[in-house]
Design a protein around this motif. Structure first.
Motif, PDB file in Angstrom:
ATOM      1  N   PHE A 158     -27.125  15.850 -36.767  1.00 21.51           N
ATOM      2  CA  PHE A 158     -26.745  15.648 -38.170  1.00 21.51           C
ATOM      3  C   PHE A 158     -25.268  15.944 -38.402  1.00 21.51           C
ATOM      4  N   SER A 159     -24.791  15.414 -39.513  1.00 21.59           N
ATOM      5  CA  SER A 159     -23.409  15.654 -39.928  1.00 21.59           C
ATOM      6  C   SER A 159     -23.405  15.995 -41.407  1.00 21.59           C
ATOM      7  N   LEU A 160     -22.519  16.914 -41.731  1.00 23.29           N
ATOM      8  CA  LEU A 160     -22.435  17.426 -43.097  1.00 23.29           C
ATOM      9  C   LEU A 160     -20.997  17.221 -43.583  1.00 23.29           C
TER      10      LEU A 160
ATOM     11  N   LEU B 204     -18.843  18.124 -40.304  1.00 18.33           N
ATOM     12  CA  LEU B 204     -19.363  19.125 -39.362  1.00 18.33           C
ATOM     13  C   LEU B 204     -20.610  18.513 -38.699  1.00 18.33           C
ATOM     14  N   GLY B 205     -20.473  18.184 -37.427  1.00 22.02           N
ATOM     15  CA  GLY B 205     -21.578  17.534 -36.717  1.00 22.02           C
ATOM     16  C   GLY B 205     -22.218  18.492 -35.727  1.00 22.02           C
ATOM     17  N   ILE B 206     -23.534  18.532 -35.728  1.00 20.08           N
ATOM     18  CA  ILE B 206     -24.253  19.391 -34.779  1.00 20.08           C
ATOM     19  C   ILE B 206     -25.322  18.567 -34.070  1.00 20.08           C
ATOM     20  N   GLY B 207     -25.353  18.708 -32.764  1.00 19.54           N
ATOM     21  CA  GLY B 207     -26.424  18.117 -31.953  1.00 19.54           C
ATOM     22  C   GLY B 207     -27.158  19.256 -31.270  1.00 19.54           C
TER      23      GLY B 207
ATOM     24  N   ARG C 298     -27.601  28.433 -20.868  1.00 16.33           N
ATOM     25  CA  ARG C 298     -27.574  26.967 -20.771  1.00 16.33           C
ATOM     26  C   ARG C 298     -27.285  26.357 -22.135  1.00 16.33           C
ATOM     27  N   LYS C 299     -26.571  25.233 -22.101  1.00 10.22           N
ATOM     28  CA  LYS C 299     -26.154  24.621 -23.359  1.00 10.22           C
ATOM     29  C   LYS C 299     -27.327  23.947 -24.060  1.00 10.22           C
ATOM     30  N   THR C 300     -27.502  24.308 -25.328  1.00 10.67           N
ATOM     31  CA  THR C 300     -28.596  23.762 -26.139  1.00 10.67           C
ATOM     32  C   THR C 300     -28.047  22.939 -27.291  1.00 10.67           C
TER      33      THR C 300
ATOM     34  N   ALA D  77     -24.562   5.931 -30.171  1.00 15.68           N
ATOM     35  CA  ALA D  77     -23.163   6.131 -29.776  1.00 15.68           C
ATOM     36  C   ALA D  77     -22.729   7.530 -30.194  1.00 15.68           C
ATOM     37  N   GLY D  78     -23.611   8.510 -29.948  1.00 16.48           N
ATOM     38  CA  GLY D  78     -23.300   9.888 -30.306  1.00 16.48           C
ATOM     39  C   GLY D  78     -22.080  10.364 -29.526  1.00 16.48           C
ATOM     40  N   ARG D  79     -21.230  11.121 -30.212  1.00 18.17           N
ATOM     41  CA  ARG D  79     -19.981  11.563 -29.577  1.00 18.17           C
ATOM     42  C   ARG D  79     -19.942  13.080 -29.438  1.00 18.17           C
TER      43      ARG D  79
ATOM     44  N   ILE E 149     -21.130  21.173 -31.020  1.00 15.57           N
ATOM     45  CA  ILE E 149     -20.584  21.055 -32.373  1.00 15.57           C
ATOM     46  C   ILE E 149     -19.358  20.148 -32.327  1.00 15.57           C
ATOM     47  N   LEU E 150     -19.282  19.232 -33.255  1.00 15.13           N
ATOM     48  CA  LEU E 150     -18.114  18.349 -33.341  1.00 15.13           C
ATOM     49  C   LEU E 150     -17.595  18.377 -34.776  1.00 15.13           C
ATOM     50  N   ILE E 151     -16.436  19.031 -34.952  1.00 13.04           N
ATOM     51  CA  ILE E 151     -15.831  19.109 -36.285  1.00 13.04           C
ATOM     52  C   ILE E 151     -14.696  18.096 -36.341  1.00 13.04           C
TER      53      ILE E 151
ATOM     54  N   ASN F  93     -17.225  26.128 -28.785  1.00  9.04           N
ATOM     55  CA  ASN F  93     -18.293  25.728 -29.708  1.00  9.04           C
ATOM     56  C   ASN F  93     -19.576  25.220 -29.051  1.00  9.04           C
ATOM     57  N   ASP F  94     -19.910  25.763 -27.913  1.00  4.67           N
ATOM     58  CA  ASP F  94     -21.198  25.401 -27.328  1.00  4.67           C
ATOM     59  C   ASP F  94     -22.197  26.512 -27.619  1.00  4.67           C
ATOM     60  N   VAL F  95     -23.415  26.126 -27.963  1.00  2.17           N
ATOM     61  CA  VAL F  95     -24.451  27.116 -28.232  1.00  2.17           C
ATOM     62  C   VAL F  95     -25.362  27.194 -27.012  1.00  2.17           C
TER      63      VAL F  95
END
Ligand code: BTN
Length: 289
Positions: A100-102, A170-173, A149-151, A81-83, A154-156, A142-144
């Motif tokens: 991951f999330s920090l 701080l979540g990064i996929g 192309r999006k790789t 259920a990744g957001r 980020i979800l803060i 916040n797209d890398v």
């Protein structure tokens, strides 16, 4: 000791003497390696590793609410259920990504919470360059991107205490060996290995990313962080479209402000200041001008 609880949870605060099934899966994170390779990082302690979880951000938020310390790192091999931002789904098939999330507890005014987005974006770009030899850029907010192309996304998520941040998750996929099909996404997607043209070790990438986060973290409120983030934005001085529920506005992205707002000169001559979450940004071809 490895705790093999439901969903393949391993609490890496414990010493590892027994290997879980997960450890033997080729290509998956090996729990003792994770502990070993992330040793010495302040922002990776304690570490939680899940074989499968709903969302690392949800779980990290629950622990942060319960008083978890700064530096708690929640890593998942698979999210069910990744957001993403704006209520979007974020897909993480097993063993293909960094998800991951920090938990952070910065002394930062709430008005500057976009600095965390800058921190995460910048650290991700730098880690990609160090660990995968690919050039990375940022699409506001916040797209890398690699090669446009999006790789990574980020979800803060923050909790406030008055005017200050109480904590932030701080979540990064980051897609490493898989990326969603074109019909699954609104913006073209790719993965690190496709762009690097070689296998990229996820743990090397994770270590580099956490190290860059840790290096920039003391400069969260500084001009230097803003300047380095700004220098990586792809759409400045370009024709753009701002899409929101209110419609589409065409203009030119002229700058960003130190609080993270995008400054747009609209085609109708107005200067607009927009915040992340208010609009979706898209490039327009110059000929559409
Ligand atoms: C976006 O681009 O919309 C942001 C995507 C953020 C995805 C990451 S994966 C780890 C963490 N857990 C989640 O549920 N989301 C973030």
């Amino acid at each position: 000791m490895v705790n093999g609880c439901g969903g393949g949870f391993i609490n890496l605060r414990c010493r590892t003497s027994v290997r879980s099934k997960l450890d033997y899966n080729r290509g998956m994170f090996h729990a003792p390696d994770l502990v070993h390779r992330l040793a010495g990082l302040r922002l990776a302690h304690p570490i939680y590793l899940y074989q499968q979880i709903g969302s690392t951000n949800d779980q990290a938020r629950q622990l942060a609410e319960a008083g978890a310390p700064e530096g708690l790192l929640m890593v998942a091999e698979e999210q069910t259920a990744g957001r993403g931002r704006s209520g979007r789904v974020w897909l993480t098939p097993p063993g293909t990504a960094l998800a991951f999330s920090l938990v952070l507890r910065p002394a930062l005014p709430a008005a500057l919470s976009a600095r965390l987005t800058m921190l995460a974006g910048l650290a991700t770009c730098e880690a990609l360059e160090q660990a995968a030899d690919v050039k990375a850029a940022l699409k506001w907010p916040n797209d890398v991107l690699i090669n446009g192309r999006k790789t990574a996304g980020i979800l803060i998520e923050t909790a406030l205490s008055g005017e200050q941040l109480n904590y932030a998750v701080l979540g990064i996929g980051l897609n490493v060996s898989w990326s969603p099909a074109p019909h699954e996404v609104e913006f073209p997607a790719t993965c690190v290995q496709a762009e690097a043209g070689r296998e990229v070790d996820r743990l090397t990438l994770l270590r580099a990313l956490l190290a860059r986060l840790e290096a920039w973290y003391p400069a969260l409120a500084d001009e230097a962080l803003f300047t380095a983030w700004r220098a990586r934005l792809t759409m400045l001085n370009q024709p753009v479209e701002l899409r929101s529920e209110a419609g589409v506005v065409a203009g030119r992205a002229v700058d960003v402000a130190p609080d993270g707002a995008l400054i747009v000169q609209t085609d109708s001559g107005e200067t607009r200041r927009v915040l992340a979450g208010e609009v979706h940004l898209r490039a327009r071809s110059a000929s559409a001008n």
